[in-house]
Design an enzyme around this catalytic site. Structure first.
Site, mmCIF file in Angstrom:
data_model
loop_
_atom_site.group_PDB
_atom_site.id
_atom_site.type_symbol
_atom_site.label_atom_id
_atom_site.label_comp_id
_atom_site.label_asym_id
_atom_site.label_seq_id
_atom_site.Cartn_x
_atom_site.Cartn_y
_atom_site.Cartn_z
ATOM 1 N N ARG A 18 0.828 -1.214 0.000
ATOM 2 C CA ARG A 18 0.000 0.000 0.000
ATOM 3 C C ARG A 18 0.856 1.255 0.000
ATOM 4 N NH1 ARG A 18 -2.790 -4.261 1.691
ATOM 5 N NH2 ARG A 18 -5.065 -4.284 1.570
ATOM 6 N N ARG A 40 -5.025 -24.150 0.885
ATOM 7 C CA ARG A 40 -4.273 -24.363 2.135
ATOM 8 C C ARG A 40 -4.901 -25.437 3.007
ATOM 9 N NH1 ARG A 40 -2.108 -18.178 3.285
ATOM 10 N NH2 ARG A 40 -0.265 -18.415 1.958
ATOM 11 N N ARG A 85 3.842 -19.709 2.990
ATOM 12 C CA ARG A 85 3.409 -19.923 4.374
ATOM 13 C C ARG A 85 3.318 -21.413 4.729
ATOM 14 N NH1 ARG A 85 2.875 -14.732 5.591
ATOM 15 N NH2 ARG A 85 1.629 -13.386 4.244
ATOM 16 N N ASP A 97 -4.171 -15.355 7.221
ATOM 17 C CA ASP A 97 -2.913 -15.876 6.652
ATOM 18 C C ASP A 97 -2.152 -16.779 7.628
ATOM 19 O OD1 ASP A 97 -3.371 -14.570 4.281
ATOM 20 O OD2 ASP A 97 -2.243 -12.781 4.855
ATOM 21 N N GLN A 134 -8.621 -7.318 0.015
ATOM 22 C CA GLN A 134 -8.227 -7.069 -1.374
ATOM 23 C C GLN A 134 -9.414 -6.575 -2.187
ATOM 24 O OE1 GLN A 134 -6.208 -10.654 -2.663
ATOM 25 N NE2 GLN A 134 -4.435 -10.234 -1.366
ATOM 26 N N LYS A 154 -6.231 -19.460 -1.428
ATOM 27 C CA LYS A 154 -5.027 -18.648 -1.151
ATOM 28 C C LYS A 154 -3.936 -19.057 -2.147
ATOM 29 C CE LYS A 154 -6.680 -16.054 1.967
ATOM 30 N NZ LYS A 154 -6.830 -14.625 1.652
HETATM 31 C C1 S3P Z 1 -4.301 -9.052 1.913
HETATM 32 C C2 S3P Z 1 -5.556 -9.518 2.175
HETATM 33 C C3 S3P Z 1 -5.865 -10.930 2.421
HETATM 34 C C4 S3P Z 1 -4.606 -11.718 2.772
HETATM 35 C C5 S3P Z 1 -3.479 -11.416 1.842
HETATM 36 C C6 S3P Z 1 -3.113 -9.938 1.894
HETATM 37 C C7 S3P Z 1 -4.103 -7.601 1.661
HETATM 38 O O1 S3P Z 1 -6.434 -11.502 1.275
HETATM 39 O O2 S3P Z 1 -4.873 -13.098 2.758
HETATM 40 O O3 S3P Z 1 -2.332 -12.169 2.178
HETATM 41 O O4 S3P Z 1 -2.952 -7.131 1.694
HETATM 42 O O5 S3P Z 1 -5.098 -6.917 1.431
HETATM 43 P P1 S3P Z 1 -8.043 -11.460 0.991
HETATM 44 O O6 S3P Z 1 -8.408 -10.048 0.716
HETATM 45 O O7 S3P Z 1 -8.214 -12.344 -0.208
HETATM 46 O O8 S3P Z 1 -8.654 -12.018 2.231
#
Ligand code: S3P
Length: 432
Positions: free
Chosen positions: A30, A350, A392, A319, A173, A346
């Site tokens: 970000r 997983r 992971r 995660d 996300q 993921k």
């Molecule tokens: C993330 C959001 C999560 C996470 C990923 C990083 C992010 O995913 O699992 O490792 O940086 O916004 P999801 O939005 O699919 O839950």
């Protein structure tokens, strides 16, 4: 080293040490994105130099942003404002990074040019419909493989309209992609989610000067925003610290102090879960760093008990379930993880990966449609296991190996570079 690099981990007698872990992956992505969209020169300290964040960095360089990568852990980014990006003259490769692909889709959907996003063999299998559908409803033109559900994605950006979107999943996300699209257009875009997902975008966008409101059940942004350059300090990644939290708990006579870890409540589910299991984890030196809560984490070996995990704890630890499963494999009694269907999409499935590998080590673990049931035991056995190309999973297996009764050999371990450069060296150091 080759992608098929195999590592052998020996059981550990005890672990001790004081150390930091690399910068938070979500916050690093970000920082690069928002600084590129801001006007002026931003500095980012403590950035994660993992492959995922480097994919984001290269993407913005392809979009015409000047980014100076200083020798230490600092980046200088010359942002050009929301209208400063240029059409890339080649495909953008997001590597293994879902965050890069999904958040960039939200940014690029509102840019008046053509772009194509692709990724590695794993990312090209991951679901993209979750962002394509709502962005399309805002007016975006996005096509993709398998009926616009998978990458590569081709984006003809521009001319979006605001919307209110009820996301069926708690996904930062998805939420961030829509807020980033909304940020660039006239009016207010709102995203509701079933449980609160990580809120790094909301926090950091505000500090860059965007009008972002957070309310129970969602967030909204009013555009067009004028982002102003900022200096961002990235805390250590709790998702990386999690491997050492579990290692410190399960290896007898251990004590580890992990300094400068981000403990944002939308991310700290792993601490709550491990404490509920009986783990001794103390937070000291609590403070704020660039709008994010940070602390030092002191972990001591503990006898763990099985618990039931579901609901709001799931997105707050999404995660960390590979390594939480390792903790559960050594806990007394049964642990169940439910309402965690997202684990199937993921970096790999997983649930399948954890069940296959922990079973190979002698664990008693059963897959459920939306999670797992794990019956703990005293020890696991040595065996050869694979990482499924998932960073992971590789690191969780290394942690499990510390308390196995013989060496564990893990294949395909170079993927740890995705999020945790230096993991193997640190693991060795704390056994010294
Ligand atoms: C993330 C959001 C999560 C996470 C990923 C990083 C992010 O995913 O699992 O490792 O940086 O916004 P999801 O939005 O699919 O839950």
């Amino acid at each position: 080293m080759s992608k098929t690099e195999t590592r052998t981990i020996q059981p550990a007698a005890r672990l001790a040490g004081e150390f930091t872990v690399p910068g938070d992956k979500s916050i690093s992505h970000r920082a690069i994105m928002f600084a590129s969209l801001a006007e002026g020169q931003s500095r980012v300290h403590g950035l994660l130099r993992g492959e995922d964040c480097m994919s984001t960095l290269k993407a913005f360089q392809q979009l015409g942003i000047e980014i100076l990568d200083q020798a230490d852990d600092e980046l200088i980014i010359h942002g050009r404002g929301l209208r400063g990006l240029q059409e890339p003259n080649n495909v953008i490769d997001c590597g293994n990074s879902g965050t890069t692909m999904r958040l960039m889709s939200g940014i690029l959907a509102a840019q008046p040019f053509f772009s194509v996003l692709t990724g590695d063999q794993y990312l090209r299998q991951r679901p993209m419909k979750r962002i394509i559908d709502p962005l399309t409803a805002m007016g975006a033109k996005i096509s993709g493989r398998e009926n616009a559900t998978k990458a590569p994605l081709a984006i003809n950006g521009g001319n979006l309209e605001t919307m209110e979107y009820q996301s069926p999943i708690a996904s930062a996300q998805v939420k961030s992609a829509l807020l980033l699209a909304g940020l660039q257009i006239n009016g207010t875009t709102t995203v509701f989610e079933p449980h609160l997902s990580r809120d790094h975008s909301e926090r950091m966008l505000r500090s860059f000067g965007a009008e972002v409101a957070v309310f129970p059940g969602g967030a909204r942004v009013t555009g067009p925003a004028h982002l102003r350059a900022q200096d961002v300090r990235v805390p250590g990644d709790i998702s990386s610290a999690a491997f050492f939290l579990v290692a410190g708990l399960i290896v007898p006579n251990s004590e580890l102090l992990i300094k400068n870890v981000g403990v944002n409540p939308t991310r700290s589910g792993v601490i709550d879960i491990l404490r509920l299991m009986g783990g001794s984890i103390e937070l000291t030196n609590q403070r704020e760093l660039s709008g994010e809560p940070v602390a030092d984490l002191l972990v001591k070996s503990s006898a763990l008990q099985g618990i039931d995990i579901a609901g709001e704890l799931i997105p707050r630890a999404i995660d960390e379930f590979p390594v939480i499963s390792v903790a559960a494999a050594f806990a007394e009694g049964v642990t169940t993880i439910r309402e965690a269907k997202e684990l199937r999409v993921k970096e790999t499935d997983r649930i399948a990966a954890i069940c296959e590998t922990l079973s190979a080590l002698g664990g008693n673990i059963t897959p459920l449609a939306d999670g797992m049931r794990i019956e703990g035991r005293e020890t696991l056995r040595g065996a050869s296991v694979r990482s499924f190309g998932d960073h992971r999973i590789a690191m969780s297996l290394a942690v499990a190996a510390l308390r196995a009764d013989a060496a564990v050999s893990i294949s395909d371990t170079a993927c740890t570079e995705t999020s945790f450069p230096g993991f193997w060296q640190l693991l060795e150091k704390i056994q010294g």
